[in-house]
Design a protein around this motif. Structure first.
Motif, PDB file in Angstrom:
ATOM      1  N   MET A  53      25.902  20.681  -6.509  1.00 38.37           N
ATOM      2  CA  MET A  53      25.184  19.950  -7.540  1.00 38.37           C
ATOM      3  C   MET A  53      23.956  20.762  -7.950  1.00 38.37           C
ATOM      4  N   ARG A  54      23.762  20.899  -9.253  1.00 41.51           N
ATOM      5  CA  ARG A  54      22.637  21.673  -9.771  1.00 41.51           C
ATOM      6  C   ARG A  54      21.494  20.735 -10.168  1.00 41.51           C
ATOM      7  N   TYR A  55      20.287  21.051  -9.702  1.00 42.55           N
ATOM      8  CA  TYR A  55      19.119  20.277 -10.098  1.00 42.55           C
ATOM      9  C   TYR A  55      18.820  20.544 -11.565  1.00 42.55           C
ATOM     10  N   ARG A  56      18.629  19.470 -12.340  1.00 39.04           N
ATOM     11  CA  ARG A  56      18.408  19.577 -13.767  1.00 39.04           C
ATOM     12  C   ARG A  56      16.947  19.279 -14.091  1.00 39.04           C
ATOM     13  N   ALA A  57      16.130  20.304 -14.003  1.00 40.35           N
ATOM     14  CA  ALA A  57      14.707  20.136 -14.309  1.00 40.35           C
ATOM     15  C   ALA A  57      14.492  19.739 -15.757  1.00 40.35           C
ATOM     16  N   SER A  94      16.084  16.496   9.606  1.00 41.04           N
ATOM     17  CA  SER A  94      16.090  17.344   8.424  1.00 41.04           C
ATOM     18  C   SER A  94      15.036  18.433   8.499  1.00 41.04           C
ATOM     19  N   LEU A  95      15.287  19.510   7.776  1.00 44.62           N
ATOM     20  CA  LEU A  95      14.324  20.601   7.609  1.00 44.62           C
ATOM     21  C   LEU A  95      13.813  20.528   6.187  1.00 44.62           C
ATOM     22  N   ALA A  96      12.513  20.300   6.022  1.00 43.45           N
ATOM     23  CA  ALA A  96      11.926  20.147   4.695  1.00 43.45           C
ATOM     24  C   ALA A  96      12.092  21.424   3.888  1.00 43.45           C
ATOM     25  N   PRO A  97      12.329  21.314   2.584  1.00 44.11           N
ATOM     26  CA  PRO A  97      12.508  22.507   1.752  1.00 44.11           C
ATOM     27  C   PRO A  97      11.255  23.368   1.711  1.00 44.11           C
ATOM     28  N   THR A  98      11.468  24.657   1.584  1.00 42.50           N
ATOM     29  CA  THR A  98      10.346  25.595   1.539  1.00 42.50           C
ATOM     30  C   THR A  98       9.785  25.744   0.128  1.00 42.50           C
ATOM     31  N   GLY A  99      10.422  25.142  -0.856  1.00 45.31           N
ATOM     32  CA  GLY A  99       9.945  25.212  -2.235  1.00 45.31           C
ATOM     33  C   GLY A  99      10.327  23.956  -2.983  1.00 45.31           C
ATOM     34  N   ALA A 100      10.013  23.931  -4.279  1.00 50.77           N
ATOM     35  CA  ALA A 100      10.332  22.784  -5.120  1.00 50.77           C
ATOM     36  C   ALA A 100      11.813  22.776  -5.477  1.00 50.77           C
ATOM     37  N   ASN A 101      12.280  21.638  -6.035  1.00 46.68           N
ATOM     38  CA  ASN A 101      13.683  21.540  -6.441  1.00 46.68           C
ATOM     39  C   ASN A 101      14.071  22.658  -7.397  1.00 46.68           C
ATOM     40  N   ALA A 102      13.165  22.973  -8.338  1.00 46.31           N
ATOM     41  CA  ALA A 102      13.470  23.990  -9.338  1.00 46.31           C
ATOM     42  C   ALA A 102      13.564  25.388  -8.733  1.00 46.31           C
ATOM     43  N   ASP A 103      12.957  25.596  -7.575  1.00 51.15           N
ATOM     44  CA  ASP A 103      13.028  26.906  -6.915  1.00 51.15           C
ATOM     45  C   ASP A 103      14.392  27.146  -6.290  1.00 51.15           C
ATOM     46  N   ARG A 121      19.976  23.992   0.317  1.00 49.80           N
ATOM     47  CA  ARG A 121      19.537  24.434  -1.015  1.00 49.80           C
ATOM     48  C   ARG A 121      19.663  25.956  -1.156  1.00 49.80           C
ATOM     49  N   HIS A 122      19.949  26.364  -2.393  1.00 47.17           N
ATOM     50  CA  HIS A 122      20.145  27.783  -2.667  1.00 47.17           C
ATOM     51  C   HIS A 122      19.582  28.125  -4.038  1.00 47.17           C
ATOM     52  N   GLU A 123      19.110  29.368  -4.152  1.00 48.70           N
ATOM     53  CA  GLU A 123      18.565  29.834  -5.423  1.00 48.70           C
ATOM     54  C   GLU A 123      19.666  30.315  -6.354  1.00 48.70           C
ATOM     55  N   LYS A 124      20.679  31.025  -5.789  1.00 50.18           N
ATOM     56  CA  LYS A 124      21.757  31.603  -6.581  1.00 50.18           C
ATOM     57  C   LYS A 124      23.092  31.421  -5.870  1.00 50.18           C
ATOM     58  N   PHE A 125      24.172  31.452  -6.651  1.00 53.35           N
ATOM     59  CA  PHE A 125      25.514  31.419  -6.072  1.00 53.35           C
ATOM     60  C   PHE A 125      25.745  32.619  -5.164  1.00 53.35           C
ATOM     61  N   GLU A 126      25.084  33.713  -5.455  1.00 51.22           N
ATOM     62  CA  GLU A 126      25.230  34.936  -4.669  1.00 51.22           C
ATOM     63  C   GLU A 126      24.991  34.696  -3.189  1.00 51.22           C
ATOM     64  N   GLU A 127      24.134  33.758  -2.873  1.00 47.22           N
ATOM     65  CA  GLU A 127      23.820  33.466  -1.476  1.00 47.22           C
ATOM     66  C   GLU A 127      25.041  32.939  -0.722  1.00 47.22           C
TER      67      GLU A 127
END
Length: 259
Positions: A242-246, A134-143, A201-207
């Motif tokens: 699936m969307r993270y629900r902070a 695995s490649l660890a995420p570059t930010g938090a779940n909420a990012d 992981r993605h920030e926006k659907f646009e990606e």
């Protein structure tokens, strides 16, 4: 093949043990999670989410490192929620449960009375995040709240080989392509051992309109190796978001970082 998932696969080709009797070396290369897959009755999402928020607060109060909740984000099964609770080893289940420590019997009964009527079905399994693949995420779940999940169902006995191919092909591609994360989860208990989850992981659907970062970073040989493996050893593949629900999760680790 596009946007091959992050969140949720497997051991390396070196042959990590796939059961709860994994050795000390295996323990250092994985992170266990209890995965609850909950389908909520139509029209009762609000009731479930309010109760789930209190549930997460209770299990963290009882000693859980975090309680992470995800819900369907447009693409996938309607009214589906995932709840992930980290645990260090299966010894945890000999020592009690987080809810037993975080709630009095009266509180547990009251919370159950609120959650249960909203639940149509619930399935629990133990999954392992395979750190070597695995490649660890570059930010938090909420990012990066959008999690593209690719669920693989493999032919019997092919999990180790599959994970080894992920490490040799997808992982280098994720690093070269600048993917925010590539997380591979194997199933250890409660579901088919041939079920593997690969998550990006993605920030926006646009990606999702652009090229897949993982595939774009792979060489022609790496991609050919990957596609050949899938053609030979995969029985079924499904993709969803699936969307993270902070708002209903409880993650003290993120709070400590000011997230």
């Amino acid at each position: 093949m596009r946007h091959m998932g992050w969140l949720l696969a497997l051991l390396t080709a070196a042959g990590v043990c796939s059961g709860p009797q994994a050795g000390a070396q295996d323990q250092q290369r994985i992170q266990y999670f209890l995965l609850e897959e909950t389908t909520v009755r139509g029209g009762m999402g609000g009731q479930f989410e309010a109760a789930q928020k209190d549930y997460c607060a209770a299990v963290v109060r009882g000693g859980a490192p975090a309680c992470l909740v995800f819900s369907t984000a447009t693409f996938g099964k309607s009214n589906l929620y995932w709840t992930l609770l980290p645990f260090s080893s299966f010894i945890h289940y000999d020592q009690g449960k987080y809810t037993d420590k975080g709630l009095t019997p009266e509180q547990a009964k009251e919370l159950s009375a609120r959650r249960t009527p909203a639940i149509e079905s619930n399935k629990e399994s133990a999954i392992a995040l395979e750190l070597d693949s695995s490649l660890a995420p570059t930010g938090a779940n909420a990012d990066y709240p959008l999690n593209v999940v690719t669920e693989y169902r493999l032919k019997p006995g092919m999990t180790n080989y599959f994970v080894g191919t992920v490490k040799k092909s997808l992982l280098p591609g994720a690093k070269k392509g600048g993917a925010a994360a590539l997380e591979v989860f194997t199933t250890r208990m409660g579901e088919s051992p041939e079920r593997v989850l690969v998550v990006t992981r993605h920030e926006k659907f646009e990606e999702l309109d652009g090229p897949d970062a993982v595939l774009a970073g792979m060489s022609r040989a790496e991609r050919g190796n990957w596609e050949g493996m899938l053609a030979t050893y995969m029985q079924h593949r499904e993709m969803y978001v699936m969307r993270y629900r902070a708002d209903i999760s409880d993650d003290p680790r993120a709070a400590e970082k000011g997230k």
